[in-house]
Each structure stands twice: as structure tokens, then as C-alpha cells.
Scaffold this motif. Structure first.
Motif, PDB file in Angstrom:
ATOM      1  N   ALA A  76      37.933 -49.913  -4.880  1.00  0.00           N
ATOM      2  CA  ALA A  76      36.882 -50.821  -5.315  1.00  0.00           C
ATOM      3  C   ALA A  76      36.209 -50.258  -6.556  1.00  0.00           C
ATOM      4  N   ALA A  77      35.552 -51.126  -7.300  1.00  0.00           N
ATOM      5  CA  ALA A  77      34.952 -50.699  -8.552  1.00  0.00           C
ATOM      6  C   ALA A  77      33.592 -51.346  -8.754  1.00  0.00           C
ATOM      7  N   THR A  78      32.736 -50.617  -9.462  1.00  0.00           N
ATOM      8  CA  THR A  78      31.464 -51.168  -9.880  1.00  0.00           C
ATOM      9  C   THR A  78      31.066 -50.579 -11.225  1.00  0.00           C
ATOM     10  N   GLU A  79      30.413 -51.375 -12.023  1.00  0.00           N
ATOM     11  CA  GLU A  79      29.909 -50.910 -13.311  1.00  0.00           C
ATOM     12  C   GLU A  79      28.527 -50.272 -13.160  1.00  0.00           C
ATOM     13  N   ARG A  80      27.933 -50.405 -11.990  1.00  0.00           N
ATOM     14  CA  ARG A  80      26.618 -49.832 -11.753  1.00  0.00           C
ATOM     15  C   ARG A  80      26.710 -48.312 -11.760  1.00  0.00           C
ATOM     16  N   VAL A  81      25.626 -47.685 -12.065  1.00  0.00           N
ATOM     17  CA  VAL A  81      25.556 -46.233 -11.975  1.00  0.00           C
ATOM     18  C   VAL A  81      25.224 -45.880 -10.531  1.00  0.00           C
ATOM     19  N   VAL A  82      26.121 -45.164  -9.883  1.00  0.00           N
ATOM     20  CA  VAL A  82      25.918 -44.815  -8.484  1.00  0.00           C
ATOM     21  C   VAL A  82      25.844 -43.300  -8.360  1.00  0.00           C
ATOM     22  N   ALA A  83      25.125 -42.872  -7.353  1.00  0.00           N
ATOM     23  CA  ALA A  83      24.984 -41.438  -7.116  1.00  0.00           C
ATOM     24  C   ALA A  83      24.616 -41.207  -5.666  1.00  0.00           C
ATOM     25  N   GLY A  84      24.821 -39.979  -5.243  1.00  0.00           N
ATOM     26  CA  GLY A  84      24.410 -39.577  -3.911  1.00  0.00           C
ATOM     27  C   GLY A  84      25.039 -40.412  -2.819  1.00  0.00           C
ATOM     28  N   ILE A  85      24.215 -40.787  -1.849  1.00  0.00           N
ATOM     29  CA  ILE A  85      24.735 -41.484  -0.673  1.00  0.00           C
ATOM     30  C   ILE A  85      25.270 -42.866  -1.004  1.00  0.00           C
ATOM     31  N   PHE A  86      24.867 -43.422  -2.124  1.00  0.00           N
ATOM     32  CA  PHE A  86      25.315 -44.765  -2.497  1.00  0.00           C
ATOM     33  C   PHE A  86      26.781 -44.793  -2.919  1.00  0.00           C
ATOM     34  N   MET A  87      27.340 -43.651  -3.229  1.00  0.00           N
ATOM     35  CA  MET A  87      28.702 -43.609  -3.747  1.00  0.00           C
ATOM     36  C   MET A  87      29.718 -44.119  -2.737  1.00  0.00           C
ATOM     37  N   LEU A  88      29.416 -43.991  -1.453  1.00  0.00           N
ATOM     38  CA  LEU A  88      30.388 -44.386  -0.432  1.00  0.00           C
ATOM     39  C   LEU A  88      29.937 -45.606   0.358  1.00  0.00           C
ATOM     40  N   LEU A  89      29.010 -46.358  -0.190  1.00  0.00           N
ATOM     41  CA  LEU A  89      28.547 -47.581   0.459  1.00  0.00           C
ATOM     42  C   LEU A  89      29.282 -48.786  -0.107  1.00  0.00           C
ATOM     43  N   GLU A  90      29.961 -49.532   0.729  1.00  0.00           N
ATOM     44  CA  GLU A  90      30.794 -50.623   0.214  1.00  0.00           C
ATOM     45  C   GLU A  90      29.962 -51.710  -0.451  1.00  0.00           C
ATOM     46  N   GLY A  91      28.712 -51.882  -0.050  1.00  0.00           N
ATOM     47  CA  GLY A  91      27.879 -52.919  -0.634  1.00  0.00           C
ATOM     48  C   GLY A  91      27.566 -52.707  -2.106  1.00  0.00           C
ATOM     49  N   VAL A  92      27.790 -51.500  -2.585  1.00  0.00           N
ATOM     50  CA  VAL A  92      27.517 -51.168  -3.978  1.00  0.00           C
ATOM     51  C   VAL A  92      28.612 -51.684  -4.904  1.00  0.00           C
ATOM     52  N   TYR A  93      29.786 -51.877  -4.376  1.00  0.00           N
ATOM     53  CA  TYR A  93      30.962 -52.191  -5.191  1.00  0.00           C
ATOM     54  C   TYR A  93      31.146 -53.692  -5.344  1.00  0.00           C
ATOM     55  N   ASP A  94      31.515 -54.100  -6.550  1.00  0.00           N
ATOM     56  CA  ASP A  94      31.604 -55.514  -6.883  1.00  0.00           C
ATOM     57  C   ASP A  94      33.023 -56.053  -6.884  1.00  0.00           C
ATOM     58  N   TYR A  95      33.977 -55.186  -7.132  1.00  0.00           N
ATOM     59  CA  TYR A  95      35.358 -55.642  -7.274  1.00  0.00           C
ATOM     60  C   TYR A  95      36.242 -54.872  -6.294  1.00  0.00           C
ATOM     61  N   TRP A  96      37.106 -55.619  -5.625  1.00  0.00           N
ATOM     62  CA  TRP A  96      37.964 -55.025  -4.599  1.00  0.00           C
ATOM     63  C   TRP A  96      39.408 -55.442  -4.837  1.00  0.00           C
ATOM     64  N   GLY A  97      40.300 -54.517  -4.547  1.00  0.00           N
ATOM     65  CA  GLY A  97      41.713 -54.828  -4.611  1.00  0.00           C
ATOM     66  C   GLY A  97      42.260 -55.102  -3.220  1.00  0.00           C
ATOM     67  N   HIS A  98      43.499 -55.554  -3.186  1.00  0.00           N
ATOM     68  CA  HIS A  98      44.190 -55.666  -1.915  1.00  0.00           C
ATOM     69  C   HIS A  98      44.524 -54.268  -1.424  1.00  0.00           C
ATOM     70  N   GLY A  99      44.585 -54.099  -0.146  1.00  0.00           N
ATOM     71  CA  GLY A  99      44.789 -52.779   0.413  1.00  0.00           C
ATOM     72  C   GLY A  99      46.248 -52.351   0.443  1.00  0.00           C
ATOM     73  N   THR A 100      46.424 -51.084   0.738  1.00  0.00           N
ATOM     74  CA  THR A 100      47.747 -50.520   0.949  1.00  0.00           C
ATOM     75  C   THR A 100      47.740 -49.782   2.279  1.00  0.00           C
ATOM     76  N   GLN A 101      48.753 -50.021   3.083  1.00  0.00           N
ATOM     77  CA  GLN A 101      48.788 -49.483   4.441  1.00  0.00           C
ATOM     78  C   GLN A 101      49.241 -48.035   4.437  1.00  0.00           C
ATOM     79  N   VAL A 102      48.474 -47.203   5.133  1.00  0.00           N
ATOM     80  CA  VAL A 102      48.861 -45.812   5.369  1.00  0.00           C
ATOM     81  C   VAL A 102      48.996 -45.623   6.866  1.00  0.00           C
ATOM     82  N   THR A 103      50.157 -45.186   7.311  1.00  0.00           N
ATOM     83  CA  THR A 103      50.402 -44.950   8.726  1.00  0.00           C
ATOM     84  C   THR A 103      50.867 -43.519   8.911  1.00  0.00           C
ATOM     85  N   VAL A 104      50.132 -42.795   9.746  1.00  0.00           N
ATOM     86  CA  VAL A 104      50.464 -41.400  10.027  1.00  0.00           C
ATOM     87  C   VAL A 104      50.920 -41.319  11.470  1.00  0.00           C
TER      88      VAL A 104
END
Length: 126
Positions: free
Chosen positions: A96-124
Motif C-alpha cells: 500500500a502507498a500514501t503520499e502523507r508523511v507518516v512516522a512512528g506508530i502510524f507507519m503500520l496503520l492501514e487507515g493511513v494508506y490511500d492506495y492498495w494493490g492486489h495481494g500475493t499469496q504466501v504459504t509456508v
């Protein structure tokens, strides 16, 4: 603005994978890029983030020391290198991507991000 995540697959426990996130319509240098994952029956969680410009990195505790996020400005790509994979890492991974300046705990919050790609499956799994 679009994002394309790739590189997922099936890997044995202890193995490695490298995911790639390639955008179209913008340069990764100017955007914060995050990797998120969603396992069956669980909420989506932030895994790693790299900020725009200075490239500060942040990781979820569950992946620290095993996952590395990096950015290649020339290739306009963000990578997620995953080592020491565990069955609990099994999930669909999204970038995901955002043009906003993010820092600290906000870096891993999905609500901060504006653009999302389709996922890729990882199976272990063995």
C-alpha cells in the motif's frame, strides 16, 4: 495510481521469499510504502513500512529480525525480503502507498494508506 505486488508462493518452514511492489503512476521515493498481510480468519495487520524520502523503516514485532523492507529508486520498486518463514506467516500480502508523511506508530496503520494493490499469496508449509 496502481500497485502490483508479486513474488508470493509456497515455501517450507525456514525458507525465504522476496516480494516486490511495483507502482504505476508515481515514484516510490515520494511515497510511504507499507506491506500488510491478511491470514484466514484474522484481521489485516501491518508488517513493514518504509517512509518516503529518508526511508525510515518500521516492522511489526512478529517479523523483526526476519523480514527486511527496502526500496530501489532506480527500479521504482519496494521489496520485502522474508527469511526464516514460519507457518504463521501464511497470508495474502498486500502493498500500500500514501503520499502523507507518516512516522512512528502510524507507519503500520492501514487507515493511513490511500492506495492498495492486489495481494500475493504466501504459504509456508511442509
Amino acid at each position: 495510481v496502481q500497485l502490483q505486488a508479486s513474488g508470493g508462493g509456497l515455501v517450507q518452514p525456514g525458507g525465504s521469499l522476496r516480494l516486490s511492489c511495483v507502482p504505476s503512476g508515481f515514484r516510490v521515493y515520494y511515497y510511504a510504502i507499507g506491506w500488510f498481510r491478511e491470514a484466514p480468519g484474522k484481521e489485516r495487520e501491518g508488517v513493514a513500512c518504509i517512509t518516503s524520502r529518508d526511508g525510515t523503516r518500521s516492522y511489526a514485532d512478529s517479523v523483526k529480525g526476519r523480514f527486511t523492507i527496502s526500496r530501489d529508486n532506480a527500479e521504482n520498486t519496494v521489496f520485502l525480503e522474508m527469511k526464516g518463514l514460519k507457518p504463521e506467516d501464511t497470508a495474502v500480502y498486500y502493498c500500500a502507498a500514501t503520499e502523507r508523511v507518516v512516522a512512528g506508530i502510524f507507519m503500520l496503520l492501514e487507515g493511513v494508506y490511500d492506495y492498495w494493490g492486489h495481494g500475493t499469496q504466501v504459504t509456508v508449509s511442509s
